[in-house]
Design a protein around this motif. Structure first.
Motif, PDB file in Angstrom:
ATOM      1  N   SER A 252       0.644  -1.214  -0.619  1.00  0.00           N
ATOM      2  CA  SER A 252       0.230   0.006   0.445  1.00  0.00           C
ATOM      3  C   SER A 252       0.554   1.195  -0.253  1.00  0.00           C
ATOM      4  O   SER A 252       2.353   0.782  -0.165  1.00  0.00           O
ATOM      5  CB  SER A 252      -1.247  -0.483   0.904  1.00  0.00           C
ATOM      6  N   PHE A 253      -0.256   2.189   0.111  1.00  0.00           N
ATOM      7  CA  PHE A 253       0.879   3.126  -0.084  1.00  0.00           C
ATOM      8  C   PHE A 253       0.575   4.488   0.437  1.00  0.00           C
ATOM      9  O   PHE A 253      -0.797   5.090   0.820  1.00  0.00           O
ATOM     10  CB  PHE A 253       1.085   4.202  -2.091  1.00  0.00           C
ATOM     11  N   SER A 254       1.300   5.279   1.159  1.00  0.00           N
ATOM     12  CA  SER A 254       0.747   5.959   2.019  1.00  0.00           C
ATOM     13  C   SER A 254       2.445   7.797   1.699  1.00  0.00           C
ATOM     14  O   SER A 254       2.618   8.041   0.289  1.00  0.00           O
ATOM     15  CB  SER A 254       1.405   6.371   3.517  1.00  0.00           C
ATOM     16  N   GLY A 255       1.912   8.724   2.493  1.00  0.00           N
ATOM     17  CA  GLY A 255       2.763  10.342   2.119  1.00  0.00           C
ATOM     18  C   GLY A 255       1.960  11.601   2.881  1.00  0.00           C
ATOM     19  O   GLY A 255       1.970  10.600   3.574  1.00  0.00           O
ATOM     20  N   PHE A 256       2.625  12.511   2.410  1.00  0.00           N
ATOM     21  CA  PHE A 256       2.345  13.537   3.347  1.00  0.00           C
ATOM     22  C   PHE A 256       1.797  14.169   2.955  1.00  0.00           C
ATOM     23  O   PHE A 256       1.688  14.662   1.712  1.00  0.00           O
ATOM     24  CB  PHE A 256       3.966  13.981   4.145  1.00  0.00           C
ATOM     25  N   ASP A 257       0.727  15.239   3.663  1.00  0.00           N
ATOM     26  CA  ASP A 257       0.145  16.381   3.339  1.00  0.00           C
ATOM     27  C   ASP A 257       0.580  17.237   3.401  1.00  0.00           C
ATOM     28  O   ASP A 257       2.346  17.369   3.869  1.00  0.00           O
ATOM     29  CB  ASP A 257      -1.362  17.063   3.632  1.00  0.00           C
ATOM     30  N   GLU A 258       0.259  18.878   2.567  1.00  0.00           N
ATOM     31  CA  GLU A 258       0.857  20.168   2.638  1.00  0.00           C
ATOM     32  C   GLU A 258       1.133  20.405   3.933  1.00  0.00           C
ATOM     33  O   GLU A 258       2.655  21.272   3.772  1.00  0.00           O
ATOM     34  CB  GLU A 258       0.547  20.831   2.187  1.00  0.00           C
ATOM     35  N   GLU A 259       0.972  19.716   5.345  1.00  0.00           N
ATOM     36  CA  GLU A 259       1.108  20.359   6.771  1.00  0.00           C
ATOM     37  C   GLU A 259       2.032  18.900   7.003  1.00  0.00           C
ATOM     38  O   GLU A 259       2.348  19.415   8.556  1.00  0.00           O
ATOM     39  CB  GLU A 259      -0.067  19.921   7.055  1.00  0.00           C
ATOM     40  N   GLY A 260       2.668  18.226   6.265  1.00  0.00           N
ATOM     41  CA  GLY A 260       3.141  17.018   6.862  1.00  0.00           C
ATOM     42  C   GLY A 260       2.571  16.561   8.045  1.00  0.00           C
ATOM     43  O   GLY A 260       3.782  15.048   8.685  1.00  0.00           O
ATOM     44  N   TYR A 261       1.741  16.083   7.846  1.00  0.00           N
ATOM     45  CA  TYR A 261       1.011  15.344   8.271  1.00  0.00           C
ATOM     46  C   TYR A 261       0.326  13.577   6.927  1.00  0.00           C
ATOM     47  O   TYR A 261       0.334  13.870   6.241  1.00  0.00           O
ATOM     48  CB  TYR A 261      -1.093  15.680   8.987  1.00  0.00           C
ATOM     49  N   LEU A 262       1.402  12.178   8.541  1.00  0.00           N
ATOM     50  CA  LEU A 262       0.486  11.052   7.137  1.00  0.00           C
ATOM     51  C   LEU A 262      -0.659  11.006   6.696  1.00  0.00           C
ATOM     52  O   LEU A 262      -1.615  11.384   7.465  1.00  0.00           O
ATOM     53  CB  LEU A 262       1.463  10.434   8.099  1.00  0.00           C
ATOM     54  N   ILE A 263      -0.665  11.088   5.124  1.00  0.00           N
ATOM     55  CA  ILE A 263      -2.119  10.357   5.178  1.00  0.00           C
ATOM     56  C   ILE A 263      -2.238   8.798   4.198  1.00  0.00           C
ATOM     57  O   ILE A 263      -1.733   8.121   4.308  1.00  0.00           O
ATOM     58  CB  ILE A 263      -2.633  11.118   3.639  1.00  0.00           C
ATOM     59  N   ASP A 264      -3.437   8.365   4.008  1.00  0.00           N
ATOM     60  CA  ASP A 264      -3.164   7.142   3.951  1.00  0.00           C
ATOM     61  C   ASP A 264      -2.386   6.250   4.960  1.00  0.00           C
ATOM     62  O   ASP A 264      -1.615   5.040   4.422  1.00  0.00           O
ATOM     63  CB  ASP A 264      -3.272   6.220   2.632  1.00  0.00           C
ATOM     64  N   TRP A 265      -1.941   6.026   6.192  1.00  0.00           N
ATOM     65  CA  TRP A 265      -1.019   5.144   6.753  1.00  0.00           C
ATOM     66  C   TRP A 265      -1.910   4.615   7.606  1.00  0.00           C
ATOM     67  O   TRP A 265      -3.492   5.139   8.517  1.00  0.00           O
ATOM     68  CB  TRP A 265      -0.589   6.543   7.936  1.00  0.00           C
ATOM     69  N   PRO A 266      -1.904   3.337   8.065  1.00  0.00           N
ATOM     70  CA  PRO A 266      -2.831   2.180   8.426  1.00  0.00           C
ATOM     71  C   PRO A 266      -2.398   2.080   9.660  1.00  0.00           C
ATOM     72  O   PRO A 266      -1.074   2.357  10.502  1.00  0.00           O
ATOM     73  CB  PRO A 266      -2.313   0.706   7.555  1.00  0.00           C
ATOM     74  N   ALA A 267      -3.854   2.143  10.497  1.00  0.00           N
ATOM     75  CA  ALA A 267      -3.726   2.238  12.210  1.00  0.00           C
ATOM     76  C   ALA A 267      -2.583   1.001  12.509  1.00  0.00           C
ATOM     77  O   ALA A 267      -2.430  -0.806  12.550  1.00  0.00           O
ATOM     78  CB  ALA A 267      -5.300   1.824  12.690  1.00  0.00           C
ATOM     79  N   GLY A 268      -1.460   1.867  13.398  1.00  0.00           N
ATOM     80  CA  GLY A 268      -0.744   0.310  14.406  1.00  0.00           C
ATOM     81  C   GLY A 268       0.352   0.406  13.474  1.00  0.00           C
ATOM     82  O   GLY A 268       1.093  -0.739  14.099  1.00  0.00           O
ATOM     83  N   PHE A 269       0.292   0.580  12.374  1.00  0.00           N
ATOM     84  CA  PHE A 269       2.027  -0.217  11.690  1.00  0.00           C
ATOM     85  C   PHE A 269       3.282   0.766  12.389  1.00  0.00           C
ATOM     86  O   PHE A 269       2.927   2.271  12.574  1.00  0.00           O
ATOM     87  CB  PHE A 269       1.188   1.001  10.243  1.00  0.00           C
ATOM     88  N   LEU A 270       3.959   0.045  12.170  1.00  0.00           N
ATOM     89  CA  LEU A 270       4.973   0.374  13.458  1.00  0.00           C
ATOM     90  C   LEU A 270       5.360   0.676  14.632  1.00  0.00           C
ATOM     91  O   LEU A 270       5.807   1.065  15.364  1.00  0.00           O
ATOM     92  CB  LEU A 270       5.929   1.922  12.971  1.00  0.00           C
ATOM     93  N   SER A 271       3.715   0.098  15.103  1.00  0.00           N
ATOM     94  CA  SER A 271       3.317   0.617  16.308  1.00  0.00           C
ATOM     95  C   SER A 271       3.712  -0.909  17.314  1.00  0.00           C
ATOM     96  O   SER A 271       3.535  -2.238  16.442  1.00  0.00           O
ATOM     97  CB  SER A 271       1.733   0.771  17.109  1.00  0.00           C
ATOM     98  N   ALA A 272       4.181  -0.422  18.858  1.00  0.00           N
ATOM     99  CA  ALA A 272       3.988  -1.506  19.059  1.00  0.00           C
ATOM    100  C   ALA A 272       2.634  -2.922  18.915  1.00  0.00           C
ATOM    101  O   ALA A 272       2.108  -2.197  19.391  1.00  0.00           O
ATOM    102  CB  ALA A 272       4.741  -1.652  20.420  1.00  0.00           C
TER     103      ALA A 272
END
Length: 460
Positions: A440-460
């Protein structure tokens, strides 16, 4: 210049078909036409694609590979340009099929090519057919034939003959077609009108059947010129991939002292083991430039100290009064130093005085390995700053990471306008229970916030 994506999907043989998609801009000699030529002589001429007038063509190239048997692969090259696509399927040097079709109308033509000439090429640069001929005193022989020099033109003549008066000779149609340059769409229709400007019967039929004539004729023109585009694509791929530098995830650990070794010094190897030799090969001025650049971008200085037959790498951090041996500075510095010096070599040192900035890509696996979270974050900020300096130099980073801190730093860099949100692409790989890896793909909006980021990804 171009971007690439990777798609992995199941194939009918129970194995996996791996597909690479490339969106490219190709620079091709603008004098290309549908007239036959000795294309091999042209393509082997050094600087052919840089000489004279050239045109840029946006195209899509798809390379697919699947297992034929235990010892061989089947490769498919799909080249799409202006609504038509050329599809070549081969195994080894044997061509299984070659077709050119219009995407919308599905008009398709196959060509009798038998083998490719692919020595040292990523994209096949030449296709040949075979023909049986009778040679005096020798009997029948099989010879190679440049099918693509004449077969597309012959097909185009046959196709257009049905729109000409029945008294019109095919050899005259062929002669007039040879004046048409490479073109498509409305431009191609205008060139057909110019080529047959005195043929009122054909011009009337052309107006009545403009869409189908334009589509089918462009298929033939693309077929006639496909090897020219393949040569241009192969040159582009070689330039790009020739500029790729790779650094592995676990780099050589730091030593207190290094003894001179006869290792290559042109670039950092993938483990970073030759780092001291590379730095030692620099003159005093370049060593100082490297250290100052590291201080400005990463917050610490580097020096190489010679002691007899040995030398040592030393680091001085910000707000520190003196240098310390890298082996006393924590394992993280030994892991990040090869990455930093590689960036400097490719971005700064090798870029000096170059008339044409060659494509350079640094591929880094887990740069955060053994780095303190704060230094991971700082590394992300530094990477963003370096990338912003390299905007005009066709410089890319491909980073494989598990570091949330590095990603957060890139977001801050977007928020602070160091990078544009479109400069960063994030690809996420997550293995499912069935063993298939979902992409899947993600990125940043113009404010630097992640978009289309799956919940819990990279979390413990």
């Amino acid at each position: 210049m171009w971007t690439s994506g990777i798609l992995i999907r199941p194939c009918m043989m129970g194995g996996a078909e791996v597909t690479f998609d490339f969106e490219t801009t190709l620079s091709v000699n603008s004098e290309s036409s549908i007239a036959p030529w000795d294309w091999e002589t042209l393509s082997s001429f050094q600087g052919f694609f840089d000489a004279g007038s050239t045109t840029l063509h946006r195209s899509n190239i798809k390379l697919s590979l699947k297992r034929k048997d235990k010892e061989s692969l089947i490769t498919t090259v799909v080249f799409e340009l202006y609504g038509s696509k050329a599809i070549l399927t081969y195994s080894g040097d044997q061509v299984l099929s070659f077709e050119v079709e219009c995407v919308l109308s599905k008009n398709k033509d196959a060509y009798a090519v038998s083998f490719i000439q692919n020595k040292g090429a990523i994209i096949p640069r030449s296709m040949k057919g075979v023909k049986e001929v009778t040679v005096k005193n020798l009997g029948k022989r099989i010879v190679a034939v440049d099918v693509m020099q004449f077969e597309p033109l012959n097909k185009m003549v046959k196709f257009l003959a049905q729109y000409h008066h029945k008294a019109k000779l095919e050899r005259k149609i062929r002669g007039q077609l040879k004046t048409i340059p490479f073109s498509h769409g409305a431009e191609l229709l205008e060139n057909l009108k110019k080529a047959f400007h005195s043929d009122k019967y054909f011009l009337k039929k052309l107006d009545e059947n403009a869409t189908v004539i334009q589509e089918v004729c462009f298929n033939y023109i693309l077929a006639q010129n496909i090897q020219t585009f393949w040569v241009a694509a192969d040159e582009l791929f070689k330039e790009f991939f020739g500029g790729v530098r790779y650094l592995g995830p676990l780099r050589a650990s730091a030593e207190r002292f290094y003894r001179y070794q006869d290792l290559q010094i042109a670039e950092i190897d993938h483990t970073g083991a030759n780092l001291p030799m590379v730095i030692n090969s620099l003159d005093t001025k370049k060593k100082r430039e490297l250290s100052d650049w590291m201080s400005a971008n990463f917050g610490f200085k580097l020096e190489l100290v010679t002691t007899g037959l040995h030398y040592a790498l030393q680091i001085k951090e910000e707000h520190d009064d003196k240098f310390h041996n890298v082996s006393d500075m924590g394992f993280g510095y030994s892991q990040i130093l090869p990455v930093i010096v590689s960036i400097w070599l490719e971005l700064v040192e090798k870029g000096k005085g170059a008339k044409k900035k060659k494509s350079r890509t640094i591929v880094i696996e887990q740069p955060e390995l053994h780095l303190h979270p704060a230094l991971q974050y700082k590394f992300g900020l530094a990477i963003a700053k370096v990338a912003s300096l390299a905007e005009s130099q066709n410089f890319n980073f491909v980073i494989e990471t598990h570091s949330k801190h590095l990603i957060d730093a890139l977001g801050k860099s977007v928020r602070d306008s160091i990078l544009d949100e479109d400069d960063i692409n994030i690809t996420l790989f997550e293995k499912e229970r069935n063993g298939v890896t979902e992409v899947s793909f993600s990125g940043f909006d113009e404010e630097g916030y992640l978009i289309d980021w799956p919940a819990g990804f990279l979390s413990a």
